[in-house]
Structures are given as C-alpha cells and as structure tokens.
Design a protein around this motif. Structure first.
Motif, PDB file in Angstrom:
ATOM      1  N   GLN A   2      -1.833   3.280   3.329  1.00  0.00           N
ATOM      2  CA  GLN A   2      -2.005   1.646   4.158  1.00  0.00           C
ATOM      3  C   GLN A   2      -0.708   1.462   5.015  1.00  0.00           C
ATOM      4  OE1 GLN A   2      -3.933  -1.395   2.058  1.00  0.00           O
ATOM      5  NE2 GLN A   2      -3.812  -2.760   3.795  1.00  0.00           N
TER       6      GLN A   2
ATOM      7  N   CYS B 112       1.480  -1.538   7.258  1.00  0.00           N
ATOM      8  CA  CYS B 112       1.777  -3.016   7.530  1.00  0.00           C
ATOM      9  C   CYS B 112       2.798  -3.269   8.148  1.00  0.00           C
ATOM     10  CB  CYS B 112       1.679  -3.750   5.967  1.00  0.00           C
ATOM     11  SG  CYS B 112       2.515  -3.799   5.003  1.00  0.00           S
TER      12      CYS B 112
ATOM     13  N   THR C 277      -3.429 -10.284   5.008  1.00  0.00           N
ATOM     14  CA  THR C 277      -2.000 -10.163   4.273  1.00  0.00           C
ATOM     15  C   THR C 277      -2.018  -9.109   3.080  1.00  0.00           C
ATOM     16  OG1 THR C 277      -1.684 -12.705   4.923  1.00  0.00           O
ATOM     17  CG2 THR C 277      -0.265 -11.562   3.232  1.00  0.00           C
TER      18      THR C 277
ATOM     19  N   PHE D 108       3.639  -9.849   5.068  1.00  0.00           N
ATOM     20  CA  PHE D 108       3.154  -8.609   5.789  1.00  0.00           C
ATOM     21  C   PHE D 108       1.774  -8.664   5.901  1.00  0.00           C
ATOM     22  CE2 PHE D 108       7.214  -7.855   3.161  1.00  0.00           C
ATOM     23  CZ  PHE D 108       7.783  -7.012   4.161  1.00  0.00           C
ATOM     24  N   ARG D 109       1.179  -8.102   7.057  1.00  0.00           N
ATOM     25  CA  ARG D 109      -0.102  -8.132   7.493  1.00  0.00           C
ATOM     26  C   ARG D 109      -0.433  -6.505   7.801  1.00  0.00           C
ATOM     27  NH1 ARG D 109       0.382 -12.816  11.756  1.00  0.00           N
ATOM     28  NH2 ARG D 109       0.159 -14.576  10.231  1.00  0.00           N
ATOM     29  N   ALA D 110      -1.606  -6.081   7.243  1.00  0.00           N
ATOM     30  CA  ALA D 110      -2.057  -4.798   7.589  1.00  0.00           C
ATOM     31  C   ALA D 110      -2.385  -4.446   9.006  1.00  0.00           C
ATOM     32  CB  ALA D 110      -3.662  -4.538   6.965  1.00  0.00           C
ATOM     33  N   TRP D 111      -2.081  -3.367   9.229  1.00  0.00           N
ATOM     34  CA  TRP D 111      -1.705  -2.817  10.900  1.00  0.00           C
ATOM     35  C   TRP D 111      -2.114  -1.365  10.774  1.00  0.00           C
ATOM     36  CZ3 TRP D 111       1.861   0.560  12.678  1.00  0.00           C
ATOM     37  CH2 TRP D 111       1.628   0.778  14.297  1.00  0.00           C
TER      38      TRP D 111
ATOM     39  N   ALA E 129       5.222  -0.839   4.414  1.00  0.00           N
ATOM     40  CA  ALA E 129       5.601  -1.712   5.480  1.00  0.00           C
ATOM     41  C   ALA E 129       6.493  -0.750   6.409  1.00  0.00           C
ATOM     42  CB  ALA E 129       6.262  -2.837   5.009  1.00  0.00           C
TER      43      ALA E 129
END
Length: 181
Positions: A67, A69, A107, A82-85, A43
């Motif tokens: 990955q 987020c 999420t 938290f959302r993937a980004w 994150a």
C-alpha cells in the motif's frame, strides 16, 4: 553562508548534474525495490526539481502488493501526516507547496518511509533540504524504517549531524539497496 548551507548548495548542484547525466536512474533503482526491507505501507514522495523520481518505483511497489502513501505537510513546524495514494490519483499542494493526496484520502501510518535527500553517508547520515520535515516526522514515528532514495553519486564520506538529525536505516539507489549499521 554557513558550512551546512554551502554543503546544501554544492549538493543541489551535484544532484542536478546527476539527474541530467542519468535519466534512467529512477527506473534502475525501481528494479531493486525487492531488495528493500518489507513494509506493508510504504511512504513515497512526489519528486520535485532534480530529486530522484518515484513514479516507476510506485508502480513496482504497488504491483508487489504494498500500500502506498504520500506525506502531507499541514503545519510548517509539525511532523508530516501520511495519506493513502495510488499512481494516477489526484494531488494538491500542501502547506509546504509539495504535491499531496487530497484531504478525503485515508490517513495511514507507514512502516517504511522513503525520503528524498541531498547527500547521504555510509553511516546513515542524511542531508535534507533544511526544513526539518522528515526529521520531525522520523522522531514521531521511531518504528518506521527510514530509507533514503537517491542517486548513488549523492554519497559522501561523512556528514556532520546535529542532535535533531535522525539516521537512515538504508538507501536505495540505481545500484541497489544498502542497509546501514
């Protein structure tokens, strides 16, 4: 003004000064990304004001196969989700007015959370903005590694912590990664 409020004001001034004096600090900090503990889902945050920018770090972490987020505030008194980004994906303002991934983003549950801060000490103490978003989120996710992301000049000798303040596991600055006991 309370002592903590005055300390926040003083540290905001210091951070703004550091940001103006060290425009290359974020790129230098990203050069040390491989020193951080491993985390599959990391994150980040989208820097606001004089916070240390995460753009170069995001690219480095994604290139290393992690990955990414971003946090999302849905309710002001609740832990963040938290959302993937990925860099370049669209963002919108969340309930706290911070850039966040769109609701259609997946999420996720990060195992490493990078957090902005106003000050940190060698014992893992963190002085945040005062909203409690990260402390509530850390309390809900005790398994996640908590890493501050800051200018080295934001270090102080000792912070006075309250019961709800949750310590960091380490900090990443332009000088490298430091783990706390």
């Amino acid at each position: 003004m309370s002592d903590k409020s005055q300390q926040r004001a003083d540290m905001r001034t210091r951070r703004k000064h550091l940001a103006g004096r060290n425009p290359e600090a974020a790129a230098r900090a990203a050069d040390h990304a491989d020193q951080m503990p491993k985390g599959e889902v990391v994150a980040l945050y989208r820097a606001m004001g004089s916070e240390l920018d995460t753009d170069v770090l995001a690219v480095a972490l994604e290139a290393a196969g992690r990955q990414l987020c971003l946090p999302v505030v849905l309710e002001r008194d609740a832990p963040m989700i938290f959302r993937a980004w990925s860099p370049g994906e669209p963002l919108e303002l969340d309930a706290a007015g911070c850039p966040a991934p769109l609701p259609l983003a997946q999420t996720v549950d990060p195992d490493l959370i990078l957090t902005p801060l106003l000050a940190f000490d060698p014992f893992g103490g963190r002085l945040g903005q005062g909203g409690g978003y990260y402390d509530r989120t850390f309390a809900e996710r005790p398994h996640a590694l908590r890493i501050g992301y800051a200018y080295a000049g934001q270090a102080v000798d000792r912070l006075v912590l309250e019961d709800h303040d949750i310590r960091l596991h380490g900090v990443l600055t332009e000088n490298g990664y430091t783990a706390f006991e």
